[in-house]
Design a protein around this motif. Structure first.
Motif, PDB file in Angstrom:
ATOM      1  N   ALA A   1       1.268  -1.589   0.031  1.00 54.81           N
ATOM      2  CA  ALA A   1       0.262   0.112  -0.081  1.00 54.81           C
ATOM      3  C   ALA A   1       0.998   1.299  -0.261  1.00 54.81           C
ATOM      4  O   ALA A   1       0.571   2.159  -0.315  1.00 54.81           O
ATOM      5  CB  ALA A   1      -1.106   0.212   1.082  1.00 54.81           C
ATOM      6  N   ARG A   2       1.836   1.348   1.101  1.00 56.10           N
ATOM      7  CA  ARG A   2       3.126   2.321   0.878  1.00 56.10           C
ATOM      8  C   ARG A   2       3.259   2.495  -0.645  1.00 56.10           C
ATOM      9  O   ARG A   2       3.718   3.984  -1.129  1.00 56.10           O
ATOM     10  CB  ARG A   2       4.032   2.370   2.150  1.00 56.10           C
ATOM     11  N   ALA A   3       4.206   2.095  -1.240  1.00 53.71           N
ATOM     12  CA  ALA A   3       4.713   2.021  -2.723  1.00 53.71           C
ATOM     13  C   ALA A   3       3.066   2.424  -3.547  1.00 53.71           C
ATOM     14  O   ALA A   3       4.112   2.842  -3.925  1.00 53.71           O
ATOM     15  CB  ALA A   3       4.884   0.259  -3.011  1.00 53.71           C
ATOM     16  N   THR A   4       2.839   1.802  -3.247  1.00 50.89           N
ATOM     17  CA  THR A   4       1.172   1.961  -4.479  1.00 50.89           C
ATOM     18  C   THR A   4       0.864   3.705  -4.097  1.00 50.89           C
ATOM     19  O   THR A   4       1.199   4.392  -5.255  1.00 50.89           O
ATOM     20  CB  THR A   4       0.353   1.605  -4.374  1.00 50.89           C
ATOM     21  N   LEU A   5       1.018   4.405  -3.141  1.00 51.95           N
ATOM     22  CA  LEU A   5       0.605   5.516  -2.957  1.00 51.95           C
ATOM     23  C   LEU A   5       1.970   6.682  -2.789  1.00 51.95           C
ATOM     24  O   LEU A   5       1.741   7.416  -3.792  1.00 51.95           O
ATOM     25  CB  LEU A   5       0.057   5.794  -2.277  1.00 51.95           C
ATOM     26  N   LEU A   6       3.443   6.045  -2.952  1.00 50.33           N
ATOM     27  CA  LEU A   6       4.134   6.925  -3.333  1.00 50.33           C
ATOM     28  C   LEU A   6       4.101   6.658  -4.644  1.00 50.33           C
ATOM     29  O   LEU A   6       4.784   7.508  -5.571  1.00 50.33           O
ATOM     30  CB  LEU A   6       5.175   5.852  -2.957  1.00 50.33           C
ATOM     31  N   GLY A   7       4.165   5.926  -5.580  1.00 54.29           N
ATOM     32  CA  GLY A   7       3.772   5.663  -6.746  1.00 54.29           C
ATOM     33  C   GLY A   7       3.210   7.096  -7.545  1.00 54.29           C
ATOM     34  O   GLY A   7       3.142   7.538  -8.235  1.00 54.29           O
ATOM     35  N   VAL A   8       1.579   6.790  -6.611  1.00 52.66           N
ATOM     36  CA  VAL A   8       1.033   8.564  -7.421  1.00 52.66           C
ATOM     37  C   VAL A   8       1.470   9.846  -7.546  1.00 52.66           C
ATOM     38  O   VAL A   8       1.974  10.369  -8.340  1.00 52.66           O
ATOM     39  CB  VAL A   8      -0.345   8.426  -6.459  1.00 52.66           C
ATOM     40  N   ALA A   9       1.930   9.644  -5.554  1.00 54.52           N
ATOM     41  CA  ALA A   9       3.030  11.265  -5.955  1.00 54.52           C
ATOM     42  C   ALA A   9       4.436  11.440  -6.806  1.00 54.52           C
ATOM     43  O   ALA A   9       4.517  12.488  -7.326  1.00 54.52           O
ATOM     44  CB  ALA A   9       3.497  11.354  -4.931  1.00 54.52           C
ATOM     45  N   ALA A  10       4.742  10.873  -7.402  1.00 54.20           N
ATOM     46  CA  ALA A  10       6.658   9.992  -7.921  1.00 54.20           C
ATOM     47  C   ALA A  10       5.595   9.758  -9.730  1.00 54.20           C
ATOM     48  O   ALA A  10       6.419  10.855 -10.083  1.00 54.20           O
ATOM     49  CB  ALA A  10       6.674   8.485  -7.571  1.00 54.20           C
ATOM     50  N   THR A  11       4.890  10.000 -10.057  1.00 56.50           N
ATOM     51  CA  THR A  11       3.932   9.814 -11.045  1.00 56.50           C
ATOM     52  C   THR A  11       3.197  11.647 -11.382  1.00 56.50           C
ATOM     53  O   THR A  11       4.052  12.395 -12.368  1.00 56.50           O
ATOM     54  CB  THR A  11       2.463   9.217 -11.556  1.00 56.50           C
ATOM     55  N   GLN A  12       2.808  12.307 -10.494  1.00 58.64           N
ATOM     56  CA  GLN A  12       2.185  13.466 -10.329  1.00 58.64           C
ATOM     57  C   GLN A  12       3.391  14.392 -10.360  1.00 58.64           C
ATOM     58  O   GLN A  12       3.285  15.666 -10.726  1.00 58.64           O
ATOM     59  CB  GLN A  12       0.842  13.657  -9.794  1.00 58.64           C
ATOM     60  N   TRP A  13       4.534  14.021  -9.817  1.00 52.59           N
ATOM     61  CA  TRP A  13       5.130  15.181  -9.817  1.00 52.59           C
ATOM     62  C   TRP A  13       6.563  15.413 -10.450  1.00 52.59           C
ATOM     63  O   TRP A  13       7.457  15.517 -10.751  1.00 52.59           O
ATOM     64  CB  TRP A  13       5.780  15.260  -8.352  1.00 52.59           C
TER      65      TRP A  13
END
Length: 748
Positions: A130-142
């Motif tokens: 779950a943490r890796a998935t949520l970090l992936g969202v931020a990495a993509t958006q930023w």
């Protein structure tokens, strides 16, 4: 309890400058290197959906779910630590849901010292995913590399002061999917929560008397139920005047279904009083006498049994001489101070049950079979009760409540067994007989080892694919009998748990003689057969050491090849100030009117979990045979420690319970049922009898976490037994070591 742990201080200091402004947890993972993925835990294979483990709600709540339940062992504190560690959030932000068949994963039964080893690992991987998935969202958006991101208490932080909450990230991705089982958990050196003694989250409410136990629940419209028990296990109801019974004070309904009898009343004392009067007024037909009038040990040794050799190794050179011994253990009870309780309510053909069961999903399955309905029409919700560590009356009382509540639909019915009912009608821990034979070489070393165990079942819990393991289902007009009991297979075993020796001995042979039919219903008591197999084997080991003229610790070290067992043994004996010397058979160590001795016990629980060594010092009164445990020391190694204080709770609590089993606890019966129905007939250890205990933990963050909840019972019982042998020089073959048995050995 002390703890020996690698220091993280130097590494933290060196790394602090590079992590300024970002969460240490995530940066640790980048600096220390990713942890290697572990094999997929069985819990994730059977419960693969990520949202059955962790959910992030739109309003920012972090919901973690576990099928494991709190039994007083502190498991939910440890689960909170694991989740908070992997998600990089403060533990108090975790909203934890446990043991609800409508919400949580089906993790079977909270038992067998498996919660952290399997349930904790599954939860850790799911939260890491779950943490890796949520970090992936931020990495993509930023448009940033993940290595440039960190997490501070559920807020993702990036370069340039960018911030995104978990809730914001979760709005862009679905967690309703299978868990990525390759998700990598933090390496041990990155941990800031796991490995610390976080205070138990369940204790404050209990200390301050908040209503957290199932016994405290008082929903609106509550009615009270009680079961009118037969006079014996095999008795059948012949007749009852139902009209007379319905006229008893406060009675709302009288339920008769075959030989199942119960009442629902407005007040609890009215229900219990009516049940007693109904039992006395009913006509019953008795069944055959228990054990055919024999002792339980005679029954075990002479009645037909399923005999199987379950473990052998290649034989070595024949021993120069042999040693044989027999050991016996009587029936033992959970003896919970708080008797079993359940609430049930029927609404439009659907059933809700609140229970302190150790297995909400297995209980639901057996309720469905006992009531002849579909499992999805039943919801089981766990509520805390008096701990038992085994299969006591918690599951049975759930069916009692359901059967009685069916007579008053729409009304919640509470059934709270009396203490006498709990003692007589719960499943007991099996009586056992163990025979051991060893060949000793000319130098006294072990040349062969044979372990035979006779036993009734050690698990008749709910959860099978057929039949019903809830007692009241057997008494119905259209009964649902239990499935035929089976013995557990190695490596975990049941009757033969811990019967395979931990010592390097050629020519090993382990044989079980299993009695599926049980005149007294038996099931899981903490450790199953492990406690007594360890006690017997470790007593036998001391006797062999005495015959060889060697110190018991040195004799064990001579036959050990497992460095983890060597480490705990050496640590425990050092802690105790052990003075090497051989045990002298036939002669005690006098000290005034007492004989004083010191003994050791060692085990690797289930031959796969926690490694525990215990040393005990006892004093034996030469006039009465009474044994007093003066002090105990223990060393434990269970791989990576999630909560060291929680491990101390389990190990030291298990030592106290084992002392009670070993010296005091034994059930009695007549021709119809168990008669040990109170603490006079079945005494348990009191606060004034608890010895001083000193224990240490050897933490191994580099190794997987192992189960500890049942690790200390066997070696504690063995240490006490061997201390009695050291004190008296006499073989006392039967547990518990009552004053009468010890005195008989002294006079033999």
């Amino acid at each position: 309890m002390g703890a020996e742990m690698p220091s993280r201080r130097a590494f933290l200091g060196a790394f602090a400058a590079g992590t300024a402004g970002l969460a240490i947890g995530f940066r640790w993972q980048e600096a220390a290197g990713q942890a290697a993925p572990a094999p997929v835990t069985p819990m994730l294979r059977s419960n693969p959906r990520l949202d059955s483990w962790v959910r992030i709600t739109p309003d920012g709540r972090i919901v973690v779910l576990t099928g494991r339940v709190e039994l007083g062992q502190g498991v939910l504190t440890a689960m909170r630590q694991i989740a908070a560690e992997e998600l990089d959030v403060a533990p108090e932000r975790i909203e934890l849901i446990s043991g609800d068949t409508a919400q949580t994963a089906n993790e079977g039964v909270t038992a067998g010292s498996q919660s952290i080893r399997f349930g904790g690992e599954a939860l850790g991987v799911a939260c890491a995913d779950a943490r890796a998935t949520l970090l992936g969202v931020a990495a993509t958006q930023w448009s940033m590399e993940r290595a440039a991101l960190g997490v501070r208490d559920g807020v993702i932080e990036g370069l340039g002061g960018r911030r995104m909450t978990y809730a914001e990230a979760a709005s862009h991705v679905s967690l309703v999917r299978p868990v990525d089982t390759t998700a990598r958990r933090k390496p041990p050196m990155a941990a800031t929560l796991i490995g610390t003694s976080m205070p138990r989250t369940d204790i404050p409410a209990k200390v301050f008397g908040r209503q957290v136990f199932i016994h405290d629940m008082r929903p609106e419209g509550l009615l009270f139920g009680a079961v009118a028990r037969p006079p014996g296990y095999a008795a059948k109801l012949v007749s009852l005047d139902m009209d007379w019974a319905r006229g008893l004070p406060g009675v709302v309904a009288v339920v008769r279904d075959g030989s199942f009898l119960g009442v629902v009343a407005r007040r609890e004392e009215q229900a219990n009083d009516a049940a007693r009067k109904i039992v006395a007024a009913a006509r019953w037909q008795d069944g055959a006498a228990l054990f055919g009038g024999k002792t339980a040990f005679d029954h075990l040794l002479t009645a037909p049994a399923e005999t199987r050799t379950i473990h052998t190794t290649e034989a070595g050179p024949a021993g120069a001489r042999s040693h044989r011994a027999e050991y016996r253990r009587g029936f033992q009870a959970h003896a919970s101070i708080g008797a079993s309780c359940a609430l049930a309510r029927w609404d439009d053909g659907r059933l809700t049950v609140w229970s302190h069961t150790q297995g909400p999903f297995p209980l639901r399955g057996d309720l469905a079979r006992g009531l002849r309905m579909q499992p999805d029409a039943i919801r089981v919700i766990h509520a805390q009760g008096s701990g038992c560590y085994g299969h006591n009356g918690a599951d049975d009382v759930a069916l009692d409540a359901a059967l009685l509540a069916r007579a008053v639909p729409g009304k919640p019915v509470r059934v709270h067994w009396t203490h006498e009912e709990e003692m007589v009608w719960e499943p007991w821990g099996s009586a056992m007989v163990v025979r051991l034979e060893a060949g000793l070489g000319a130098d006294g070393g072990l040349a062969s080892w044979a372990h035979d165990v006779w036993s009734f079942p050690h698990s008749t819990r709910p959860g099978g694919s057929s039949g019903c393991n809830l007692r009241s289902a057997w008494y119905l007009e259209n009964p649902v009998p239990p499935p035929r009991a089976t013995d557990g297979a190695l490596p975990n075993g049941a009757a033969a748990r811990n019967a395979v020796p931990i010592y390097a001995v050629p020519g090993q042979k382990v044989t079980t003689h299993f009695h599926a039919e049980m005149p007294v219903r038996t099931s899981a008591l903490r450790t199953l057969g492990g406690y007594f197999n360890v006690v017997a084997a470790e007593m036998f080991m001391d006797e062999c050491a005495a015959l060889a003229g060697q110190d018991p610790v040195a004799y064990r070290l001579r036959h050990l090849r497992d460095p983890r067992l060597v480490a705990v043994l050496q640590r425990a004996v050092a802690l105790s100030g052990w003075q090497p010397r051989p045990v002298t058979l036939g002669r005690g160590r006098a000290q005034g009117t007492e004989l004083v001795g010191t003994g050791v016990g060692l085990s690797k629980y289930k031959n796969s979990d926690s490694h525990v060594a215990v040393v005990a010092r006892v004093a034996v009164d030469v006039g009465s045979g009474a044994v007093r445990v003066q002090r105990m020391w223990a060393a434990t190694e269970a791989g990576r420690a999630v909560n060291p204080d929680g491990i101390a709770n389990q190990i030291e609590g298990g030592m106290v319970q084992s002392a009670s089993w070993t010296l005091m606890e034994e059930g009695r019966w007549d021709g119809r049922r168990m008669t040990s129905e109170d603490y006079h007939a079945y005494p348990i250890i009191g606060f004034g009898q608890v010895p001083a205990i000193e224990s240490v933990l050897i933490d191994r963050p580099d190794l997987p976490a192992l189960g500890v909840g049942e690790g200390s019972q066997g070696p504690t019982g063995a240490a006490i037994a061997n201390a009695i042998l050291d004190a008296t020089g006499r073989h006392v073959p039967e547990v518990p070591f009552t004053p009468e048995r010890v005195l008989a050995a002294l006079r033999a």
